[in-house]
Each structure stands twice: as C-alpha cells, then as structure tokens.
Design an enzyme around this catalytic site. Structure first.
Site, PDB file in Angstrom:
ATOM      1  N   SER A 138      12.647  33.285  30.772  1.00 38.87           N
ATOM      2  CA  SER A 138      13.110  32.095  30.044  1.00 38.87           C
ATOM      3  C   SER A 138      12.641  30.873  30.826  1.00 38.87           C
ATOM      4  O   SER A 138      12.340  30.975  32.018  1.00 38.87           O
ATOM      5  CB  SER A 138      14.646  32.123  29.986  1.00 38.87           C
ATOM      6  OG  SER A 138      15.165  30.874  29.595  1.00 38.87           O
ATOM      7  N   TYR A 151      23.233  33.760  34.121  1.00 44.88           N
ATOM      8  CA  TYR A 151      22.079  33.918  33.221  1.00 44.88           C
ATOM      9  C   TYR A 151      20.819  33.333  33.864  1.00 44.88           C
ATOM     10  O   TYR A 151      19.769  33.985  33.906  1.00 44.88           O
ATOM     11  CB  TYR A 151      22.353  33.253  31.865  1.00 44.88           C
ATOM     12  CG  TYR A 151      21.164  33.371  30.926  1.00 44.88           C
ATOM     13  CD1 TYR A 151      20.856  34.596  30.337  1.00 44.88           C
ATOM     14  CD2 TYR A 151      20.332  32.283  30.657  1.00 44.88           C
ATOM     15  CE1 TYR A 151      19.750  34.726  29.498  1.00 44.88           C
ATOM     16  CE2 TYR A 151      19.240  32.397  29.816  1.00 44.88           C
ATOM     17  CZ  TYR A 151      18.949  33.629  29.239  1.00 44.88           C
ATOM     18  OH  TYR A 151      17.852  33.757  28.424  1.00 44.88           O
TER      19      TYR A 151
HETATM   20  N1  LIG Z   1      16.646  32.710  22.001  1.00 52.92           N
HETATM   21  C1  LIG Z   1      16.452  31.938  23.048  1.00 52.92           C
HETATM   22  O1  LIG Z   1      16.697  30.721  23.007  1.00 52.92           O
HETATM   23  C2  LIG Z   1      15.882  32.519  24.310  1.00 52.92           C
HETATM   24  C3  LIG Z   1      15.318  31.638  25.239  1.00 52.92           C
HETATM   25  C4  LIG Z   1      14.786  32.159  26.407  1.00 52.92           C
HETATM   26  C5  LIG Z   1      14.810  33.510  26.637  1.00 52.92           C
HETATM   27  N2  LIG Z   1      15.386  34.350  25.729  1.00 52.92           N
HETATM   28  C6  LIG Z   1      15.407  35.777  26.037  1.00 52.92           C
HETATM   29  O2  LIG Z   1      14.764  36.476  24.997  1.00 52.92           O
HETATM   30  C7  LIG Z   1      15.237  37.816  24.969  1.00 52.92           C
HETATM   31  C8  LIG Z   1      15.544  38.204  23.533  1.00 52.92           C
HETATM   32  O3  LIG Z   1      16.612  37.402  23.085  1.00 52.92           O
HETATM   33  P1  LIG Z   1      16.717  36.870  21.583  1.00 52.92           P
HETATM   34  O4  LIG Z   1      16.606  35.404  21.636  1.00 52.92           O
HETATM   35  O5  LIG Z   1      15.844  37.630  20.684  1.00 52.92           O
HETATM   36  O6  LIG Z   1      18.258  37.208  21.332  1.00 52.92           O
HETATM   37  P2  LIG Z   1      18.977  38.123  20.230  1.00 52.92           P
HETATM   38  O7  LIG Z   1      18.518  37.754  18.873  1.00 52.92           O
HETATM   39  O8  LIG Z   1      20.436  38.004  20.540  1.00 52.92           O
HETATM   40  O9  LIG Z   1      18.466  39.597  20.569  1.00 52.92           O
HETATM   41  C9  LIG Z   1      18.858  40.246  21.743  1.00 52.92           C
HETATM   42  C10 LIG Z   1      18.413  41.707  21.701  1.00 52.92           C
HETATM   43  O10 LIG Z   1      18.832  42.333  22.923  1.00 52.92           O
HETATM   44  C11 LIG Z   1      19.553  43.508  22.598  1.00 52.92           C
HETATM   45  N3  LIG Z   1      20.596  43.790  23.571  1.00 52.92           N
HETATM   46  C12 LIG Z   1      21.570  42.958  24.007  1.00 52.92           C
HETATM   47  N4  LIG Z   1      22.429  43.629  24.813  1.00 52.92           N
HETATM   48  C13 LIG Z   1      21.960  44.909  24.884  1.00 52.92           C
HETATM   49  C14 LIG Z   1      22.429  46.093  25.527  1.00 52.92           C
HETATM   50  N5  LIG Z   1      23.572  46.107  26.245  1.00 52.92           N
HETATM   51  N6  LIG Z   1      21.713  47.224  25.380  1.00 52.92           N
HETATM   52  C15 LIG Z   1      20.588  47.243  24.617  1.00 52.92           C
HETATM   53  N7  LIG Z   1      20.106  46.163  23.980  1.00 52.92           N
HETATM   54  C16 LIG Z   1      20.798  45.008  24.103  1.00 52.92           C
HETATM   55  C17 LIG Z   1      20.168  43.239  21.230  1.00 52.92           C
HETATM   56  O11 LIG Z   1      20.369  44.474  20.528  1.00 52.92           O
HETATM   57  P3  LIG Z   1      21.792  45.162  20.224  1.00 52.92           P
HETATM   58  O12 LIG Z   1      22.817  44.070  20.128  1.00 52.92           O
HETATM   59  O13 LIG Z   1      21.545  45.894  18.946  1.00 52.92           O
HETATM   60  O14 LIG Z   1      22.010  46.080  21.372  1.00 52.92           O
HETATM   61  C18 LIG Z   1      19.060  42.454  20.547  1.00 52.92           C
HETATM   62  O15 LIG Z   1      18.128  43.328  19.969  1.00 52.92           O
HETATM   63  C19 LIG Z   1      16.426  37.860  25.922  1.00 52.92           C
HETATM   64  O16 LIG Z   1      16.043  38.440  27.146  1.00 52.92           O
HETATM   65  C20 LIG Z   1      16.780  36.399  26.114  1.00 52.92           C
HETATM   66  O17 LIG Z   1      17.403  36.159  27.365  1.00 52.92           O
HETATM   67  C21 LIG Z   1      15.907  33.888  24.577  1.00 52.92           C
END
Ligand SMILES: NC(=O)c1ccc[n+]([C@@H]2O[C@H](COP(=O)([O-])OP(=O)(O)OC[C@H]3O[C@@H](n4cnc5c(N)ncnc54)[C@H](OP(=O)(O)O)[C@@H]3O)[C@@H](O)[C@H]2O)c1
Length: 253
Positions: A138, A151
């Site tokens: 991130s 985080y």
């Molecule tokens: N969106 C942003 O603004 C942003 C910015 C910077 C970085 N990121 C990073 O991008 C990555 C993806 O996030 P996203 O934005 O796509 O968020 P998201 O829509 O909330 O998706 C998160 C994914 O992680 C999975 N996950 C969460 N906890 C888990 C667990 N205990 N075991 C297995 N899978 C798990 C969830 O699946 P289940 O709930 O089905 O398990 C879901 O598929 C993350 O690492 C996040 O930190 C996001």
C-alpha cells in the site's frame, strides 16, 4: 498447464486480478474465506474464457489456512507460474482502542501468511521460467500511520520484505513486485471503518486501473499506480518523517 494463485480473490483488487488474468487465458487458483463467491467467480471465468479454475476456501488469519493452501497445491500437483499475495485488511482506530485479537489477525493475514505462502510456494514457482510474485502492500508502506498503526506497519513489512526478495531472486527467473495502491474502490474502506475519512472522501482509484498497472509493470520492484499516489509518496520522501506521519494521521482521523 500452469496456474496463478491469488489470495483474497473473493472481492476487490483480488477479484479484478482474477478477471484480468482469466481474460489473458491464465488458469487460476482462487483463495479466500467466502467459498460461495469464489465458486461463482470460478464458474463464470471458466465458462467465459475456457480456463481451469480451482477454489480453495481458507482463513489466512490462522496458520491452518496456509496449510490448507499449500497442501492442496501439493496434492493437486499444480504447477505455479504466479503468486499474488493480495489478501489483507485494515482497521481504523487508536491502537489501544482496537481489539488486540483483530490486530494480531491483521498481522497474521497481511504479514505472516504472506511470508509462509511465499516460502512454501517459491520452489514451485522457481521450477518455471518467467514466473512472478506480486505482493500487495500500500502507499501506507512508506510512512507510519497514526490511527492505523498496525496496518501501516504490516504494509511497511511487505514492502521491505518484497524489495529484498526482488533482488535475491533476480537471477532465478522469479520477478517479485510490490504493488502499492492508494485509496482504491473495493470493500476495504468499509471493512476498515474508513469510508468517512479525508483519504477516501478525496477520491479513489478503480481496482481495474490498479490491477492493469500491476500486471503491466510486474517486472518492477515497486509499482505505485496513479499519479496522485506517486506524488504523495514522493512528497512524503522529501518531507521530514514527523510531518509525513502527522499528515497520514490527519488523513484518517
Ligand atoms: N482498497 C484500498 O484502498 C487499498 C489500498 C492499499 C492497499 N490495499 C490492499 O489491497 C489488498 C486487497 O484489498 P481490497 O482493497 O481488494 O479489499 P477487499 O475488497 O476488502 O478484499 C479483501 C480480500 O482479502 C480477503 N481476506 C480478508 N481476510 C482474509 C482471511 N482471514 N483469510 C483469507 N482471505 C481474507 C477477502 O476475502 P474473504 O473475506 O472472502 O476471506 C477479500 O477477498 C489488501 O492487502 C489491502 O490491504 C487496499
């Protein structure tokens, strides 16, 4: 036949990675807890693109989740050409006011499981030329983050670890890239109680744009999608640390 394994493929950036790679005729292994979503996505992508898609329901907040994934890959004899360590979550709040259990789970999912999967699956990846790892960090990786201390620290770990691996594996045919998105449209903000923060209210990038940048530049050690995010990181590097961390805290107060 080879596969790309994507963690966190049931939503957001991970789901978009699955869609983008399926459109490139890539076979996939989809990992997350919500099996119903993974199964529906797998059926849709296999039907649309004629690829093979495997589904693994696993909770990466527990060491047994990693075991489930690595055992299934070994038992299936699945050859990997890519690993996308994308599963992760955050939570907004002061360190002492957030539950310890949730913050330790965050370290387990964002850091420990990412390391364990990388270590366990790397020999499989090294067996093929031109394989890749994308670890999702991130823009939070570049400074401390008051009101989201754990985080930000997990993402700093992912960046440091993945940058080092990028160099270590340079001669081994495994490209390691760290993807550093800023605020992105997905379920993340709601899960992290961040939808009303200045950071998310000032605009988000689409997950599609984030994923296209990641795939286009996956030979690069660090990929920061979007000009605004790159400017934020660059200006943070030029400012004293006491300013950048206060600014980060203000953006998510
Ligand atoms: N969106 C942003 O603004 C942003 C910015 C910077 C970085 N990121 C990073 O991008 C990555 C993806 O996030 P996203 O934005 O796509 O968020 P998201 O829509 O909330 O998706 C998160 C994914 O992680 C999975 N996950 C969460 N906890 C888990 C667990 N205990 N075991 C297995 N899978 C798990 C969830 O699946 P289940 O709930 O089905 O398990 C879901 O598929 C993350 O690492 C996040 O930190 C996001």
């Amino acid at each position: 036949m080879d596969y790309v394994l994507i963690t966190g493929a049931s939503a957001g950036i991970g789901e978009v990675f699955a869609r983008a790679l399926a459109a490139r005729k890539q076979n996939l292994i989809l990992v997350a807890r919500r099996e119903d979503r993974l199964t529906a996505l797998a059926q849709e992508l296999s039907g649309q693109h004629g690829i093979t898609t495997e589904v693994l329901a696993a909770d990466l907040a527990s060491p047994s989740g990693v075991e489930t994934v690595t055992q299934a890959v070994a038992n299936g004899g699945w050859a990997l050409s890519g690993l996308i360590n994308n599963a992760g979550f955050g939570d907004r709040g002061r360190f002492l006011e957030l539950s310890l259990e949730r913050q330790l789970n965050m370290i387990q999912v964002n850091v420990t499981s990412l390391v364990a999967l990388t270590w366990s699956l790397l020999p499989n990846l090294k067996a093929r030329p031109d394989s890749f790892i994308i670890n999702v960090a991130s823009t939070a990786a570049f400074q401390a983050g008051p009101n989201m201390a754990i985080y930000y620290a997990t993402k700093a770990f992912v960046l440091s670890f993945s940058e080092a691996l990028h160099e270590e594996l340079r001669g081994d045919g495994v490209a390691v890239s760290t993807l550093c998105p800023g605020a992105t449209d997905s379920e993340f903000a709601a899960e992290a109680h961040m939808t009303d923060t200045k950071l998310f209210r000032s605009g988000t990038m689409s997950a599609v744009a984030v994923v296209e940048a990641a795939l286009a530049h996956r030979q690069q050690a660090i990929v920061i999608p979007g000009l605004r995010n790159r400017l934020m990181v660059w200006s943070g590097k030029l400012s004293p640390r006491c300013i950048t961390r206060r600014l980060a805290g203000w953006l998510q107060a």
